[in-house]
Design a protein around this motif. Sequence first.
Motif, mmCIF file in Angstrom:
data_model
loop_
_atom_site.group_PDB
_atom_site.id
_atom_site.type_symbol
_atom_site.label_atom_id
_atom_site.label_comp_id
_atom_site.label_asym_id
_atom_site.label_seq_id
_atom_site.Cartn_x
_atom_site.Cartn_y
_atom_site.Cartn_z
ATOM 1 N N ASP A 124 42.635 40.615 38.268
ATOM 2 C CA ASP A 124 42.912 41.773 38.926
ATOM 3 C C ASP A 124 42.665 43.074 38.266
ATOM 4 O OD1 ASP A 124 44.165 40.114 40.729
ATOM 5 O OD2 ASP A 124 46.123 40.262 39.843
ATOM 6 N N ASP A 125 42.577 43.068 36.770
ATOM 7 C CA ASP A 125 42.028 44.395 36.046
ATOM 8 C C ASP A 125 40.685 44.682 36.472
ATOM 9 O OD1 ASP A 125 44.697 44.558 35.048
ATOM 10 O OD2 ASP A 125 44.218 44.073 33.100
ATOM 11 N N LEU B 161 36.612 48.307 39.226
ATOM 12 C CA LEU B 161 35.601 48.273 40.319
ATOM 13 C C LEU B 161 36.056 49.216 41.541
ATOM 14 C CD1 LEU B 161 33.767 46.566 38.656
ATOM 15 C CD2 LEU B 161 33.308 45.093 40.515
ATOM 16 N N ASP B 162 37.218 48.838 42.034
ATOM 17 C CA ASP B 162 37.514 49.596 42.996
ATOM 18 C C ASP B 162 37.817 51.128 42.812
ATOM 19 O OD1 ASP B 162 38.505 49.304 45.771
ATOM 20 O OD2 ASP B 162 40.477 50.159 45.122
ATOM 21 N N LEU C 294 45.862 49.892 33.881
ATOM 22 C CA LEU C 294 45.703 48.305 34.162
ATOM 23 C C LEU C 294 46.769 47.251 33.912
ATOM 24 C CD1 LEU C 294 42.119 48.155 32.428
ATOM 25 C CD2 LEU C 294 42.779 48.397 34.873
ATOM 26 N N ALA C 295 47.022 46.746 34.699
ATOM 27 C CA ALA C 295 48.342 45.934 34.719
ATOM 28 C C ALA C 295 48.594 45.016 33.331
ATOM 29 C CB ALA C 295 48.335 44.919 36.073
ATOM 30 N N VAL D 134 39.050 44.343 28.675
ATOM 31 C CA VAL D 134 39.367 43.350 29.697
ATOM 32 C C VAL D 134 38.519 42.045 29.557
ATOM 33 C CG1 VAL D 134 39.710 42.888 32.246
ATOM 34 C CG2 VAL D 134 40.215 45.260 31.293
ATOM 35 N N LEU D 135 37.429 42.289 29.517
ATOM 36 C CA LEU D 135 36.495 41.012 29.277
ATOM 37 C C LEU D 135 36.901 40.325 27.897
ATOM 38 C CD1 LEU D 135 33.223 42.358 30.328
ATOM 39 C CD2 LEU D 135 34.672 40.931 31.463
#
Lengths: 200, 200
Positions: A89-90, A95-96, A82-83, A143-144
């Motif tokens: 974006d993360d 999800l992608d 993750l960036a 991330v959240l």
Amino acid sequence: MTIQDAGAARPAGRPRSEKAEKAILEATLDLIGEGMGISELSIEAIAARAGVGKTTIYRRWSNKEDLVVDALATLKAPVPPLAGESVRDDLVTLLDQMRDESGHVRTKCVMNIALSESDRYPHLFEKFRKIAIEPRRAAMRQVLERGMASGELRSTLEIELAMAILTGTMVWFTKWGDTSDRGPELAEGIVDQVLAGIAP
Amino acid sequence: MTIQDAGAARPAGRPRSEKAEKAILEATLDLIGEGMGISELSIEAIAARAGVGKTTIYRRWSNKEDLVVDALATLKAPVPPLAGESVRDDLVTLLDQMRDESGHVRTKCVMNIALSESDRYPHLFEKFRKIAIEPRRAAMRQVLERGMASGELRSTLEIELAMAILTGTMVWFTKWGDTSDRGPELAEGIVDQVLAGIAP
């Protein structure tokens, strides 16, 4: 005995044994990939497909469930890097990866098992959850939390609910929507809609 | 021949035949409810459980898939009545029915089949979708369209995406979350969060 134990106990450099192990795991995945449920799967069928004797399997795994967990675990890619710059974006990256993986036939079968057989094989599912699902959930949770701290997300966010919304939506698309001709814009669409809300 | 055809073709008042039909549908649901997958389910097993001969089944259904569709369809409650006053409340009603149904063992098994066997039995799943899923999707679509028209929702909303978010989140909870001790506040929480978005 799990494959990890077997690996630890075995002296280095027994290529025939490692080859057999790989063949057994592959045979298990092949059969699951052809749509076989866990109850239909037998050590006999796996042995026949792998071209080994049943005892070769029982030397490494004491039961079918442990073998299935090890086989399923080999399919899960590690958590993507993750960036760490934008929460949006993360989340899209996380999800992608789900969308990307769902395109592979074998991953589809893993999903089917995780979805349908968790009631029937709670022990198996618990192990699989620990090995394959929890690391991804932990990454999303982080991330959240970062977004709540940075102000990119509401500070009052219910994290478990937000995770269910993001993950559940992508699972829904991979199961019932058509993701075959969709690229990363699907993950972007979901994340942006969940961020903004559907009310005006 | 489906059960509907059978019903139409049969002269009125043949209670023994109707009783047999009910027993066959119940036996099918019992076996599925005990965790049996469609491939494991046999006409023999259904006949034995229902206490009828195989020919009694084949007189009504030409194959196992048609029988399973009819049996599954009996489980789905009709679309719940919607007050039609607030889009938020109608969405809560629709989602709460999903939660409520998921608490029944048999419905769980139906869900499992819908989730896991749709790749393997596309014909069966297609029929089930038409009979049991589409009416609910149509109801939710109507509520969302009403909200876009009334200004309760963004006028630029992507309806299919919004439906996937709402439905996917509740499916996620019914499968992997713990809904056993949760009441309608779960549906309320999901709808309010999806309406408001997770960004500040």
